[in-house]
Design a protein around this motif. Sequence first.
Motif, PDB file in Angstrom:
ATOM      1  N   ARG A  20      23.194  19.873   6.280  1.00  0.00           N
ATOM      2  CA  ARG A  20      23.085  18.424   6.388  1.00  0.00           C
ATOM      3  C   ARG A  20      21.792  18.090   7.124  1.00  0.00           C
ATOM      4  NH1 ARG A  20      26.887  15.452   3.378  1.00  0.00           N
ATOM      5  NH2 ARG A  20      28.809  16.699   3.301  1.00  0.00           N
ATOM      6  N   LEU A  21      21.018  17.131   6.613  1.00  0.00           N
ATOM      7  CA  LEU A  21      19.816  16.703   7.278  1.00  0.00           C
ATOM      8  C   LEU A  21      20.150  15.753   8.422  1.00  0.00           C
ATOM      9  CD1 LEU A  21      18.682  17.840   4.586  1.00  0.00           C
ATOM     10  CD2 LEU A  21      16.949  16.034   4.678  1.00  0.00           C
ATOM     11  N   ALA A  22      19.183  15.563   9.290  1.00  0.00           N
ATOM     12  CA  ALA A  22      19.382  14.633  10.400  1.00  0.00           C
ATOM     13  C   ALA A  22      19.583  13.211   9.900  1.00  0.00           C
ATOM     14  CB  ALA A  22      18.183  14.686  11.347  1.00  0.00           C
ATOM     15  N   THR A  23      19.078  12.905   8.699  1.00  0.00           N
ATOM     16  CA  THR A  23      19.246  11.574   8.114  1.00  0.00           C
ATOM     17  C   THR A  23      20.594  11.395   7.453  1.00  0.00           C
ATOM     18  OG1 THR A  23      18.204  12.364   6.078  1.00  0.00           O
ATOM     19  CG2 THR A  23      16.776  11.306   7.703  1.00  0.00           C
ATOM     20  N   GLY A  24      21.415  12.460   7.394  1.00  0.00           N
ATOM     21  CA  GLY A  24      22.734  12.396   6.796  1.00  0.00           C
ATOM     22  C   GLY A  24      22.814  12.939   5.389  1.00  0.00           C
ATOM     23  N   GLY A  25      21.668  13.165   4.758  1.00  0.00           N
ATOM     24  CA  GLY A  25      21.656  13.685   3.395  1.00  0.00           C
ATOM     25  C   GLY A  25      22.116  15.131   3.339  1.00  0.00           C
ATOM     26  N   ALA A  26      22.653  15.510   2.172  1.00  0.00           N
ATOM     27  CA  ALA A  26      23.091  16.893   1.954  1.00  0.00           C
ATOM     28  C   ALA A  26      22.016  17.624   1.167  1.00  0.00           C
ATOM     29  CB  ALA A  26      24.399  16.915   1.180  1.00  0.00           C
ATOM     30  N   ILE A  62      10.362  18.273   6.756  1.00  0.00           N
ATOM     31  CA  ILE A  62       9.543  17.228   7.363  1.00  0.00           C
ATOM     32  C   ILE A  62      10.416  16.080   7.864  1.00  0.00           C
ATOM     33  CG2 ILE A  62       7.743  15.521   6.912  1.00  0.00           C
ATOM     34  CD1 ILE A  62       6.563  17.570   4.895  1.00  0.00           C
ATOM     35  N   ALA A  63      11.434  15.714   7.087  1.00  0.00           N
ATOM     36  CA  ALA A  63      12.325  14.623   7.506  1.00  0.00           C
ATOM     37  C   ALA A  63      13.034  14.972   8.820  1.00  0.00           C
ATOM     38  CB  ALA A  63      13.345  14.331   6.418  1.00  0.00           C
ATOM     39  N   ASP A  64      13.548  16.193   8.924  1.00  0.00           N
ATOM     40  CA  ASP A  64      14.189  16.617  10.170  1.00  0.00           C
ATOM     41  C   ASP A  64      13.190  16.599  11.328  1.00  0.00           C
ATOM     42  OD1 ASP A  64      16.700  16.929   9.119  1.00  0.00           O
ATOM     43  OD2 ASP A  64      16.666  19.117   9.069  1.00  0.00           O
ATOM     44  N   ALA A  65      11.957  17.018  11.052  1.00  0.00           N
ATOM     45  CA  ALA A  65      10.934  17.062  12.100  1.00  0.00           C
ATOM     46  C   ALA A  65      10.612  15.662  12.616  1.00  0.00           C
ATOM     47  CB  ALA A  65       9.671  17.733  11.561  1.00  0.00           C
ATOM     48  N   ILE A  66      10.549  14.677  11.720  1.00  0.00           N
ATOM     49  CA  ILE A  66      10.272  13.297  12.133  1.00  0.00           C
ATOM     50  C   ILE A  66      11.363  12.797  13.079  1.00  0.00           C
ATOM     51  CG2 ILE A  66      10.110  10.915  11.317  1.00  0.00           C
ATOM     52  CD1 ILE A  66       8.938  12.076   8.677  1.00  0.00           C
ATOM     53  N   VAL A  67      12.615  13.023  12.693  1.00  0.00           N
ATOM     54  CA  VAL A  67      13.735  12.570  13.517  1.00  0.00           C
ATOM     55  C   VAL A  67      13.701  13.244  14.879  1.00  0.00           C
ATOM     56  CG1 VAL A  67      16.248  12.558  13.728  1.00  0.00           C
ATOM     57  CG2 VAL A  67      15.186  12.008  11.538  1.00  0.00           C
ATOM     58  N   TRP A  68      13.518  14.573  14.894  1.00  0.00           N
ATOM     59  CA  TRP A  68      13.529  15.318  16.158  1.00  0.00           C
ATOM     60  C   TRP A  68      12.378  14.904  17.058  1.00  0.00           C
ATOM     61  CZ3 TRP A  68      10.171  18.744  18.588  1.00  0.00           C
ATOM     62  CH2 TRP A  68      10.716  19.495  19.658  1.00  0.00           C
ATOM     63  N   ALA A  69      11.185  14.764  16.491  1.00  0.00           N
ATOM     64  CA  ALA A  69      10.010  14.424  17.301  1.00  0.00           C
ATOM     65  C   ALA A  69      10.201  13.105  18.032  1.00  0.00           C
ATOM     66  CB  ALA A  69       8.766  14.368  16.425  1.00  0.00           C
ATOM     67  N   SER A  70      10.943  12.173  17.414  1.00  0.00           N
ATOM     68  CA  SER A  70      11.151  10.860  18.024  1.00  0.00           C
ATOM     69  C   SER A  70      12.324  10.838  19.005  1.00  0.00           C
ATOM     70  CB  SER A  70      11.384   9.815  16.932  1.00  0.00           C
ATOM     71  OG  SER A  70      12.635  10.008  16.291  1.00  0.00           O
ATOM     72  N   THR A 120      14.591   9.758   1.449  1.00  0.00           N
ATOM     73  CA  THR A 120      14.662  10.711   2.564  1.00  0.00           C
ATOM     74  C   THR A 120      13.540  10.475   3.564  1.00  0.00           C
ATOM     75  OG1 THR A 120      15.719  12.379   1.158  1.00  0.00           O
ATOM     76  CG2 THR A 120      14.628  13.172   3.154  1.00  0.00           C
ATOM     77  N   TYR A 121      12.317  10.301   3.071  1.00  0.00           N
ATOM     78  CA  TYR A 121      11.189   9.991   3.961  1.00  0.00           C
ATOM     79  C   TYR A 121      11.452   8.695   4.706  1.00  0.00           C
ATOM     80  CZ  TYR A 121       6.841  12.766   3.878  1.00  0.00           C
ATOM     81  OH  TYR A 121       5.863  13.696   4.109  1.00  0.00           O
ATOM     82  N   GLN A 122      11.830   7.638   3.954  1.00  0.00           N
ATOM     83  CA  GLN A 122      11.983   6.330   4.571  1.00  0.00           C
ATOM     84  C   GLN A 122      13.088   6.328   5.628  1.00  0.00           C
ATOM     85  OE1 GLN A 122       9.848   3.447   3.737  1.00  0.00           O
ATOM     86  NE2 GLN A 122      10.618   3.308   5.822  1.00  0.00           N
ATOM     87  N   ASN A 123      14.196   7.003   5.344  1.00  0.00           N
ATOM     88  CA  ASN A 123      15.283   7.059   6.329  1.00  0.00           C
ATOM     89  C   ASN A 123      14.839   7.737   7.612  1.00  0.00           C
ATOM     90  OD1 ASN A 123      16.998   5.799   4.532  1.00  0.00           O
ATOM     91  ND2 ASN A 123      17.975   7.683   3.832  1.00  0.00           N
ATOM     92  N   ALA A 124      14.075   8.825   7.488  1.00  0.00           N
ATOM     93  CA  ALA A 124      13.591   9.531   8.680  1.00  0.00           C
ATOM     94  C   ALA A 124      12.617   8.658   9.473  1.00  0.00           C
ATOM     95  CB  ALA A 124      12.927  10.840   8.281  1.00  0.00           C
ATOM     96  N   ILE A 125      11.711   7.981   8.768  1.00  0.00           N
ATOM     97  CA  ILE A 125      10.742   7.105   9.437  1.00  0.00           C
ATOM     98  C   ILE A 125      11.460   5.935  10.107  1.00  0.00           C
ATOM     99  CG2 ILE A 125       8.872   5.466   8.989  1.00  0.00           C
ATOM    100  CD1 ILE A 125       7.939   7.530   6.804  1.00  0.00           C
TER     101      ILE A 125
END
Length: 562
Positions: free
Chosen positions: A73-79, A265-273, A303-308
């Motif tokens: 599961r991604l940090a954005t909730g996606g599988a 990259i999506a997980d990295a965006i969430v974690w960095a913030s 996926t990108y937009q949700n992470a951003i």
Amino acid sequence: MNSLRRVGIATLAATALAASGLALAGGAEAAPTAGEHQRLIVGYKQAPSDSSTVDTATRLGANLGLKPSLTRRLATGGALLDLGARTSAATTARMIAELKADPNVAYVDVDQRMYATSVAADPNDPEYAKQWDLFEDKAGMNLPGAWPQSTGSGVTVAVIDTGYVKHSDVDSHIVAGYDFISDSTNANDGSGRDADPSDPGDYTTRDNECGQNETKHNSSWHGTHVAGTIAASTNNGKGVAGIAYDAKIQPVRVLGKCGGTLADIADAIVWASGGSVSGVPANKTPAKVINMSLGGSGSCSSTYQNAINTAVRNGTTVVVAAGNNNADAANYQPSSCANVISVAASNRVGDKAFYSNFGKVVDLAAPGGETRRSTDTPGTVTTPENGILSTLNDGATTPGSETYKPYMGTSMAAPHIAGLAALMLGKKSELTPAQVEQVMKDNVRALPGTCSGGCGTGLADATKTLKALDGSIPSTVTVTNPGDQWGFKGWAISGLQISATASDGGALTFSATGLPAGLTISTSGKITGTPTAGGTSTVTVTAKEASGTSGSTTFKWQIYGF
């Protein structure tokens, strides 16, 4: 996975850029490249259990001869689903269609690959005289007048890139980061995700190693070049000067020898913030600014937009490179995403750099340099004095000795803006991401040269921007992009609530243009109705204060007519 190109243009032939990418299907998902291993990111309106996700994917995949499995599961909730085999573009597209037929599925994205987008008194750093991008009157960023106001102290900038190789001109500014590359082969360091964001080199040893019809290439040390532009030590009698030279750099590694995947990259965006990512320790020093000198083809994925969106909600300003294809940045991601600062590159005389993307999604320009003329052979270095000089390593494959070299690219332009954001937050820490963007864009100076197609509001001016913070900061309205939507003709939309905030806390009234026929939006921002026709619509939602201050966001809405 699909090949997505580096946004930065290195001085070496091995890192010269070429245009490639995926054609979009339905405005949200990219058509997969034939013959390559595929992974899909599936977002749900109501998240099912892991077992239910696997059962459904297995049933649908069986019809196509696939054996899907749930990777995580991604940090954005996606599988993140692995299809279990190398599949044709047609088969992958059919699997996407099968998944999207489920009313509980909000979106399906191909797990695409992204690539690096390369690349007071005057400081006493000996190479400073070569850093025209910082001080020259014609097309520099006017940093000398900004430094007495702020040096970025107290601000952490996450560099989501290739990682970091030790360099004595940057080492003292590094804080703990993370390596988010989940594929140990692509990582080039023999392991998957771990707490070591060191850059082991992104070299390849043979042609077509990454399945992209490319020749083998040497290591770029791209993330280290970006880090030096932002925060190289200054007034230390050594090397180059950094823009926010008292800021901290958090290396977040997502790009390996074959680029990086959208999921990582999506997980990295969430974690960095400062957000939470399953299986990854909490970030003890969340970044107030993220720099992404990377990208690939296609309009912004869900996926990108949700992470951003998550990063911006966490109070983090996200800066991205516009891309190096000399094309409309709206056709590349993450430059086409909402709630980012998209940066075009200018050259030493103030024209748009010959390679830089352009267009309405670009917010402003910053120096990206040109280490060769547009008519020179790609990969050659004929005008190094016109490039962006920064920290690097001379290792062709694995790390060698530290050095300094000029690169060119929107990869080099973006960290100029990330550095400026750090200076702004160092002076006024309470600024929201929307205010950082607005003040920056309001205080540019006219681009000295030309930019056919549009380079935003102009050339960033650090001194003017910092001085503007002495006055009152205007209210801004931020509308959260919900990501691209889809539905079926005759099927009621249960309700899509659009969220927005005003920096002064004022009440907001919503309106929209471009909604699919049969849908309406309430003044409180809820979209409801039953689509009456098929087709793809471009929807713009605006939230407005009584004072007239407003903000908007744009997304696609596809209605299937069968």
